[in-house]
Design a protein around this motif. Structure first.
Motif, PDB file in Angstrom:
ATOM      1  N   ARG A   1       0.833  -1.197   0.000  1.00  0.00           N
ATOM      2  CA  ARG A   1       0.000   0.000   0.000  1.00  0.00           C
ATOM      3  C   ARG A   1       0.872   1.253   0.000  1.00  0.00           C
ATOM      4  O   ARG A   1       1.917   1.298   0.646  1.00  0.00           O
ATOM      5  CB  ARG A   1      -0.883   0.027   1.261  1.00  0.00           C
ATOM      6  CG  ARG A   1      -1.847  -1.148   1.392  1.00  0.00           C
ATOM      7  CD  ARG A   1      -2.982  -1.091   0.386  1.00  0.00           C
ATOM      8  NE  ARG A   1      -3.968  -2.145   0.589  1.00  0.00           N
ATOM      9  CZ  ARG A   1      -3.929  -3.336   0.006  1.00  0.00           C
ATOM     10  NH1 ARG A   1      -2.942  -3.629  -0.829  1.00  0.00           N
ATOM     11  NH2 ARG A   1      -4.875  -4.225   0.237  1.00  0.00           N
ATOM     12  N   TYR A   2       0.388   2.266  -0.724  1.00  0.00           N
ATOM     13  CA  TYR A   2       1.111   3.540  -0.841  1.00  0.00           C
ATOM     14  C   TYR A   2       0.093   4.644  -0.552  1.00  0.00           C
ATOM     15  O   TYR A   2      -0.911   4.763  -1.258  1.00  0.00           O
ATOM     16  CB  TYR A   2       1.689   3.629  -2.257  1.00  0.00           C
ATOM     17  CG  TYR A   2       2.403   4.911  -2.613  1.00  0.00           C
ATOM     18  CD1 TYR A   2       2.869   5.806  -1.646  1.00  0.00           C
ATOM     19  CD2 TYR A   2       2.641   5.227  -3.956  1.00  0.00           C
ATOM     20  CE1 TYR A   2       3.529   6.968  -2.009  1.00  0.00           C
ATOM     21  CE2 TYR A   2       3.300   6.386  -4.328  1.00  0.00           C
ATOM     22  CZ  TYR A   2       3.740   7.253  -3.344  1.00  0.00           C
ATOM     23  OH  TYR A   2       4.393   8.411  -3.708  1.00  0.00           O
ATOM     24  N   ILE A   3       0.353   5.444   0.478  1.00  0.00           N
ATOM     25  CA  ILE A   3      -0.580   6.493   0.887  1.00  0.00           C
ATOM     26  C   ILE A   3      -0.330   7.747   0.030  1.00  0.00           C
ATOM     27  O   ILE A   3       0.706   8.405   0.162  1.00  0.00           O
ATOM     28  CB  ILE A   3      -0.406   6.857   2.388  1.00  0.00           C
ATOM     29  CG1 ILE A   3      -0.521   5.619   3.283  1.00  0.00           C
ATOM     30  CG2 ILE A   3      -1.446   7.912   2.805  1.00  0.00           C
ATOM     31  CD1 ILE A   3      -1.869   4.950   3.317  1.00  0.00           C
ATOM     32  N   LEU A   4      -1.280   8.043  -0.828  1.00  0.00           N
ATOM     33  CA  LEU A   4      -1.137   9.189  -1.734  1.00  0.00           C
ATOM     34  C   LEU A   4      -1.629  10.477  -1.097  1.00  0.00           C
ATOM     35  O   LEU A   4      -1.219  11.577  -1.479  1.00  0.00           O
ATOM     36  CB  LEU A   4      -1.903   8.929  -3.029  1.00  0.00           C
ATOM     37  CG  LEU A   4      -1.444   7.693  -3.813  1.00  0.00           C
ATOM     38  CD1 LEU A   4      -2.323   7.509  -5.051  1.00  0.00           C
ATOM     39  CD2 LEU A   4       0.020   7.823  -4.217  1.00  0.00           C
ATOM     40  N   ASP A   5      -2.543  10.325  -0.151  1.00  0.00           N
ATOM     41  CA  ASP A   5      -3.063  11.504   0.558  1.00  0.00           C
ATOM     42  C   ASP A   5      -3.770  11.002   1.815  1.00  0.00           C
ATOM     43  O   ASP A   5      -4.188   9.853   1.881  1.00  0.00           O
ATOM     44  CB  ASP A   5      -4.035  12.266  -0.350  1.00  0.00           C
ATOM     45  CG  ASP A   5      -4.252  13.701   0.113  1.00  0.00           C
ATOM     46  OD1 ASP A   5      -3.494  14.165   1.008  1.00  0.00           O
ATOM     47  OD2 ASP A   5      -5.163  14.360  -0.406  1.00  0.00           O
ATOM     48  N   GLY A   6      -3.897  11.896   2.801  1.00  0.00           N
ATOM     49  CA  GLY A   6      -4.513  11.482   4.054  1.00  0.00           C
ATOM     50  C   GLY A   6      -3.565  10.608   4.862  1.00  0.00           C
ATOM     51  O   GLY A   6      -2.338  10.705   4.714  1.00  0.00           O
TER      52      GLY A   6
ATOM     53  N   VAL B   1      -5.384   5.745  -1.208  1.00  0.00           N
ATOM     54  CA  VAL B   1      -4.403   4.669  -1.126  1.00  0.00           C
ATOM     55  C   VAL B   1      -4.213   3.985  -2.475  1.00  0.00           C
ATOM     56  O   VAL B   1      -5.193   3.581  -3.109  1.00  0.00           O
ATOM     57  CB  VAL B   1      -4.878   3.604  -0.101  1.00  0.00           C
ATOM     58  CG1 VAL B   1      -3.825   2.502   0.054  1.00  0.00           C
ATOM     59  CG2 VAL B   1      -5.174   4.230   1.254  1.00  0.00           C
ATOM     60  N   MET B   2      -2.966   3.848  -2.881  1.00  0.00           N
ATOM     61  CA  MET B   2      -2.661   3.021  -4.043  1.00  0.00           C
ATOM     62  C   MET B   2      -2.449   1.591  -3.552  1.00  0.00           C
ATOM     63  O   MET B   2      -1.700   1.353  -2.608  1.00  0.00           O
ATOM     64  CB  MET B   2      -1.407   3.514  -4.771  1.00  0.00           C
ATOM     65  CG  MET B   2      -1.082   2.680  -6.011  1.00  0.00           C
ATOM     66  SD  MET B   2       0.495   3.120  -6.775  1.00  0.00           S
ATOM     67  CE  MET B   2       0.091   4.685  -7.526  1.00  0.00           C
ATOM     68  N   ARG B   3      -3.155   0.651  -4.184  1.00  0.00           N
ATOM     69  CA  ARG B   3      -2.954  -0.766  -3.886  1.00  0.00           C
ATOM     70  C   ARG B   3      -2.125  -1.345  -5.019  1.00  0.00           C
ATOM     71  O   ARG B   3      -2.428  -1.110  -6.190  1.00  0.00           O
ATOM     72  CB  ARG B   3      -4.295  -1.498  -3.811  1.00  0.00           C
ATOM     73  CG  ARG B   3      -5.240  -0.906  -2.780  1.00  0.00           C
ATOM     74  CD  ARG B   3      -6.463  -1.785  -2.574  1.00  0.00           C
ATOM     75  NE  ARG B   3      -7.329  -1.815  -3.761  1.00  0.00           N
ATOM     76  CZ  ARG B   3      -8.512  -2.446  -3.800  1.00  0.00           C
ATOM     77  NH1 ARG B   3      -8.949  -3.096  -2.732  1.00  0.00           N
ATOM     78  NH2 ARG B   3      -9.238  -2.412  -4.905  1.00  0.00           N
ATOM     79  N   LEU B   4      -1.094  -2.090  -4.662  1.00  0.00           N
ATOM     80  CA  LEU B   4      -0.229  -2.699  -5.671  1.00  0.00           C
ATOM     81  C   LEU B   4      -0.249  -4.205  -5.493  1.00  0.00           C
ATOM     82  O   LEU B   4      -0.535  -4.711  -4.400  1.00  0.00           O
ATOM     83  CB  LEU B   4       1.211  -2.171  -5.544  1.00  0.00           C
ATOM     84  CG  LEU B   4       1.368  -0.647  -5.643  1.00  0.00           C
ATOM     85  CD1 LEU B   4       1.392  -0.008  -4.274  1.00  0.00           C
ATOM     86  CD2 LEU B   4       2.627  -0.258  -6.408  1.00  0.00           C
TER      87      LEU B   4
END
Ligand code: KMT
Ligand code: NI
Length: 178
Positions: free
Chosen positions: A95-100, A144-147
């Motif tokens: 997971r990559y937090i793009l905002d918040g 959240v970006m899910r990879l």
């Protein structure tokens, strides 16, 4: 990114739940649990060589972006509840937090909860078979970006899930390093 041992209070899951005094957990300690993290510039996620490098090296071929907030996420309350139920997956959770912001909680080797505070720009990978859960914090918002490596499978297996091969492998890994 910051991490700490949690208190045992049954208070609101979105609060920090730090012990008093605080008992921090370092990024190096997290790595011993198979948890790895990166700090990236989330403002340029659409064209970021650093992100591309990580994706290429680790075969994170698949991505999507979800906004965890009341008015845009279908079945919001139910999802918030299920994210926070202790579970494993058979694959890594990336997971990559793009905002918040938000918290990932993981169990240590003595089954104590460690809370990992994720802010904008934090990326993390939780190994297959680790017991964990997720919650928003008091800001109530995360983009959240899910990879994923290949076609995504998000199935959670709620605890107890000790009979799964991914769990057995993870326990074996823990016993070797700790
Ligand atoms: C999980 O499986 O724990 C989640 O996907 C929740 C956190 S990020 C959307
Ligand atoms: Ni999960």
């Amino acid at each position: 990114m910051e991490a700490w041992y949690m208190d045992e209070s049954a208070d609101d899951q979105r609060k920090p739940h730090r012990l008093q005094p605080n008992l921090p957990v370092t990024l190096k300690e997290l790595e011993q649990f198979g948890v790895f993290s990166w700090k990236l510039d989330a403002d340029k996620y659409e064209d970021d060589p650093e992100l591309q490098k990580i994706r290429k090296e680790r075969n994170y071929s698949w991505t999507d972006i979800i906004k965890i907030q009341k008015d845009t996420l279908p079945n919001y309350e139910e999802k918030i509840r299920s994210f926070f139920q202790e579970h494993i997956h058979l694959d890594d959770e990336i997971r990559y937090i793009l905002d918040g912001s938000g918290y990932f909680d993981i169990r240590d080797k003595d089954d104590k909860w460690i809370r990992i505070a994720m802010m904008k720009g934090d990326m993390i990978t939780l190994p297959a078979g680790i017991y964990h859960r997720f919650t928003l914090d008091e800001n109530n918002y995360a983009k959240v970006m899910r990879l994923f490596v290949g076609e995504p499978v998000w199935t959670p297996y709620y605890r107890p899930a000790d009979e799964f091969e991914a769990r057995k492998k993870y326990v074996h890994f823990l016993n070797q390093v700790l």
